[in-house]
Design a protein around this motif. Structure first.
Motif, PDB file in Angstrom:
ATOM      1  N   UNK A   1       2.361   6.201 -13.207  1.00 29.55           N
ATOM      2  CA  UNK A   1       1.223   6.268 -12.247  1.00 29.55           C
ATOM      3  C   UNK A   1       1.550   7.440 -11.294  1.00 29.55           C
ATOM      4  N   UNK A   2       2.990   7.738 -10.998  1.00 29.09           N
ATOM      5  CA  UNK A   2       3.091   9.056 -10.248  1.00 29.09           C
ATOM      6  C   UNK A   2       2.840  10.330 -10.665  1.00 29.09           C
ATOM      7  N   UNK A   3       2.779  10.108 -11.967  1.00 30.86           N
ATOM      8  CA  UNK A   3       2.585  11.483 -12.943  1.00 30.86           C
ATOM      9  C   UNK A   3       1.194  11.772 -12.740  1.00 30.86           C
ATOM     10  N   UNK A   4       0.206  10.719 -12.895  1.00 34.87           N
ATOM     11  CA  UNK A   4      -1.370  10.829 -12.678  1.00 34.87           C
ATOM     12  C   UNK A   4      -1.401  11.210 -10.975  1.00 34.87           C
ATOM     13  N   UNK A   5      -0.747  10.704 -10.240  1.00 30.73           N
ATOM     14  CA  UNK A   5      -1.133  11.010  -8.778  1.00 30.73           C
ATOM     15  C   UNK A   5      -0.646  12.351  -8.390  1.00 30.73           C
ATOM     16  N   UNK A   6       0.405  12.805  -8.920  1.00 29.28           N
ATOM     17  CA  UNK A   6       0.723  14.194  -8.618  1.00 29.28           C
ATOM     18  C   UNK A   6      -0.365  15.171  -9.465  1.00 29.28           C
ATOM     19  N   UNK A   7      -0.822  14.905 -10.614  1.00 33.84           N
ATOM     20  CA  UNK A   7      -1.883  15.526 -11.244  1.00 33.84           C
ATOM     21  C   UNK A   7      -3.021  15.885 -10.081  1.00 33.84           C
ATOM     22  N   UNK A   8      -3.333  14.530  -9.555  1.00 29.20           N
ATOM     23  CA  UNK A   8      -4.665  14.621  -8.609  1.00 29.20           C
ATOM     24  C   UNK A   8      -4.333  15.459  -7.439  1.00 29.20           C
ATOM     25  N   UNK A   9      -3.053  15.314  -6.816  1.00 31.56           N
ATOM     26  CA  UNK A   9      -2.752  16.211  -5.803  1.00 31.56           C
ATOM     27  C   UNK A   9      -3.010  17.594  -6.064  1.00 31.56           C
TER      28      UNK A   9
ATOM     29  N   UNK B   1      -8.554  -2.639 -16.597  1.00 28.84           N
ATOM     30  CA  UNK B   1      -8.143  -2.700 -15.328  1.00 28.84           C
ATOM     31  C   UNK B   1      -6.804  -1.619 -14.989  1.00 28.84           C
ATOM     32  N   UNK B   2      -6.058  -1.325 -16.163  1.00 30.18           N
ATOM     33  CA  UNK B   2      -5.047  -0.388 -16.078  1.00 30.18           C
ATOM     34  C   UNK B   2      -5.581   1.056 -15.960  1.00 30.18           C
TER      35      UNK B   2
ATOM     36  N   UNK C   1       8.451   3.169 -17.768  1.00 28.68           N
ATOM     37  CA  UNK C   1       9.242   2.321 -16.943  1.00 28.68           C
ATOM     38  C   UNK C   1       9.124   2.719 -15.472  1.00 28.68           C
ATOM     39  N   UNK C   2       8.941   1.614 -14.651  1.00 30.19           N
ATOM     40  CA  UNK C   2       8.785   2.253 -12.990  1.00 30.19           C
ATOM     41  C   UNK C   2       7.772   2.725 -12.815  1.00 30.19           C
ATOM     42  N   UNK C   3       7.420   3.625 -11.811  1.00 31.57           N
ATOM     43  CA  UNK C   3       6.118   4.174 -11.334  1.00 31.57           C
ATOM     44  C   UNK C   3       6.140   5.823 -11.763  1.00 31.57           C
ATOM     45  N   UNK C   4       6.804   5.954 -13.045  1.00 23.51           N
ATOM     46  CA  UNK C   4       6.865   7.402 -13.370  1.00 23.51           C
ATOM     47  C   UNK C   4       5.618   7.887 -13.906  1.00 23.51           C
TER      48      UNK C   4
ATOM     49  N   UNK D   1       0.840  -1.259  -0.053  1.00 21.52           N
ATOM     50  CA  UNK D   1      -0.005   0.156   0.115  1.00 21.52           C
ATOM     51  C   UNK D   1       0.783   1.512   0.007  1.00 21.52           C
ATOM     52  N   UNK D   2       2.112   1.158   0.220  1.00 18.97           N
ATOM     53  CA  UNK D   2       3.016   2.324   0.417  1.00 18.97           C
ATOM     54  C   UNK D   2       3.736   2.610  -1.299  1.00 18.97           C
ATOM     55  N   UNK D   3       3.418   1.664  -1.992  1.00 19.07           N
ATOM     56  CA  UNK D   3       3.872   2.019  -3.298  1.00 19.07           C
ATOM     57  C   UNK D   3       2.931   1.872  -4.720  1.00 19.07           C
ATOM     58  N   UNK D   4       3.192   2.640  -5.578  1.00 22.57           N
ATOM     59  CA  UNK D   4       2.277   2.552  -6.952  1.00 22.57           C
ATOM     60  C   UNK D   4       2.635   1.606  -7.867  1.00 22.57           C
ATOM     61  N   UNK D   5       1.729   1.076  -8.456  1.00 21.56           N
ATOM     62  CA  UNK D   5       2.018   0.262  -9.453  1.00 21.56           C
ATOM     63  C   UNK D   5       2.900   0.654 -10.491  1.00 21.56           C
ATOM     64  N   UNK D   6       3.875  -0.415 -10.959  1.00 21.00           N
ATOM     65  CA  UNK D   6       5.093  -0.104 -11.834  1.00 21.00           C
ATOM     66  C   UNK D   6       4.837  -0.855 -13.047  1.00 21.00           C
ATOM     67  N   UNK D   7       5.661  -0.398 -14.076  1.00 21.53           N
ATOM     68  CA  UNK D   7       6.010  -1.190 -15.208  1.00 21.53           C
ATOM     69  C   UNK D   7       7.440  -1.573 -15.034  1.00 21.53           C
ATOM     70  N   UNK D   8       7.979  -2.816 -15.024  1.00 25.33           N
ATOM     71  CA  UNK D   8       7.174  -3.938 -15.998  1.00 25.33           C
ATOM     72  C   UNK D   8       6.506  -4.843 -14.766  1.00 25.33           C
ATOM     73  N   UNK D   9       6.446  -4.584 -13.562  1.00 25.84           N
ATOM     74  CA  UNK D   9       6.068  -5.627 -12.354  1.00 25.84           C
ATOM     75  C   UNK D   9       4.527  -5.695 -12.580  1.00 25.84           C
ATOM     76  N   UNK D  10       3.639  -4.489 -12.933  1.00 31.15           N
ATOM     77  CA  UNK D  10       2.362  -4.591 -12.987  1.00 31.15           C
ATOM     78  C   UNK D  10       1.985  -5.081 -14.547  1.00 31.15           C
ATOM     79  N   UNK D  11       1.389  -6.138 -14.710  1.00 31.89           N
ATOM     80  CA  UNK D  11       0.962  -6.955 -15.891  1.00 31.89           C
ATOM     81  C   UNK D  11       0.149  -5.792 -16.540  1.00 31.89           C
ATOM     82  N   UNK D  12      -0.833  -5.350 -16.049  1.00 27.47           N
ATOM     83  CA  UNK D  12      -1.927  -4.658 -16.661  1.00 27.47           C
ATOM     84  C   UNK D  12      -1.426  -3.310 -17.322  1.00 27.47           C
ATOM     85  N   UNK D  13      -0.491  -2.691 -16.551  1.00 27.07           N
ATOM     86  CA  UNK D  13      -0.019  -1.330 -16.983  1.00 27.07           C
ATOM     87  C   UNK D  13       1.044  -1.582 -18.161  1.00 27.07           C
ATOM     88  N   UNK D  14       1.819  -2.556 -17.952  1.00 26.92           N
ATOM     89  CA  UNK D  14       2.846  -3.034 -18.814  1.00 26.92           C
ATOM     90  C   UNK D  14       2.104  -3.394 -20.276  1.00 26.92           C
TER      91      UNK D  14
END
Length: 286
Positions: A171-179, A73-74, A166-169, A21-34
């Motif tokens: 998903x983090x960008x979208x989270x920053x937008x929501x912030x 899902x992504x 790659x990585x959580x770049x 819960x302390x980490x965002x989904x990442x590419x390539x570990x998250x299959x859907x986002x990848x």
């Protein structure tokens, strides 16, 4: 998490890793986002994000079942910390195609072999994302203009970089937008005299972000935001610890105190967003 089947004379144990819960989904570990994200142009994703925020009726289509499921899902993931509250069917079976004519918001995956049948239905004002063709058909091009331009401009700047795949770049960008969009909710949480718990002041929220009053007024009426508020208030009343989103909000507010967007930056960002819509034409982004 481990599960032991309720079967006599078995010692087999199934183990499933729980998401951190302390980490965002990442590419390539998250299959859907990848599968989903690298297949689409960043401007298509940006327009889709706006349609999601405004709770539109959305159909995702692909000739690949795995791509279809992964995409739906992504798409739901990029709304964090909001959660889609309406009809959600990653792979729609033939006997449920009538849901495509539902009057309420939905997010549905429809195999491309059934799209001809769907297009013959009365599906007015539906957003259609064709993942295979990297194309978004939307009657709601104004949704992107409703989001404050400096937010979409910064999001576009990040998404068009190759490193965003790659990585959580991403998903983090979208989270920053929501912030930037709704992080001001914290300043609208009040503890009034004589009340036993935290309450939410709508007027304080609307004025929490300069030059966003119109957008925030609309956001208040969306179901995913109402669910978000209720869960945050419950967490505060139960004295639960902050999550990633709230930590980012606190850092963002500290940065806002040192310098806000200038009027010239706002004008430039608004011009860039209008350019996206003009480039791809009314009702279609590709």
């Amino acid at each position: 998490m481990s599960i032991i089947p309720d079967i006599e004379n078995t010692e087999q144990v199934f183990t499933f890793p729980l998401p951190n819960p302390r980490r965002l989904p990442e590419i390539p570990t998250d299959h859907n986002l990848t599968l989903f994200y690298p297949s689409l142009h960043h401007e298509v994703v940006l327009c889709l994000f706006a349609n999601l925020i405004f709770e539109r009726r959305i159909i995702v289509t692909s000739s690949s079942i795995s791509m279809l499921s992964a995409s739906v899902h992504a798409i739901a993931v990029i709304l964090y910390p909001l959660f889609w509250q309406h009809i959600f069917i990653p792979i729609t079976p033939p006997h449920l195609l009538d849901y495509c004519t539902a009057p309420m918001p939905f997010l549905m995956g429809v195999h491309s072999s059934m799209m001809e049948q769907v297009r013959r239905m009365p599906i007015n004002d539906v957003v259609i994302l064709d993942v295979d063709q990297n194309e978004l058909e939307t009657p709601y091009t104004e949704d992107l203009l409703q989001i404050p331009p400096h937010v979409t401009s910064q999001l576009k700047h990040t998404l068009k970089k190759s490193s965003s795949a790659y990585g959580d770049t991403m998903t983090r960008a979208f989270m920053h937008a929501m912030v930037a969009l709704m992080g001001g909710y914290r300043s609208a949480l009040k503890m009034r005299e004589g009340e036993s718990g935290v309450t939410f002041d709508e007027d304080s929220f609307i004025h929490s972000r300069p030059q966003m009053e119109e957008f925030l007024s609309q956001l208040l009426h969306f179901q995913h935001f109402q669910q978000f508020l209720n869960s945050r208030i419950d967490n505060l009343n139960l004295h639960q610890e902050r999550d990633m989103f709230d930590e980012e909000v606190i850092m963002f507010d500290e940065e806002m105190k040192t310098g806000k967007f200038s009027s010239e930056q706002m004008k430039s960002a608004f011009k860039e967003v209008k350019g996206i819509l003009k480039k791809h034409g009314e009702g279609r982004s590709r």
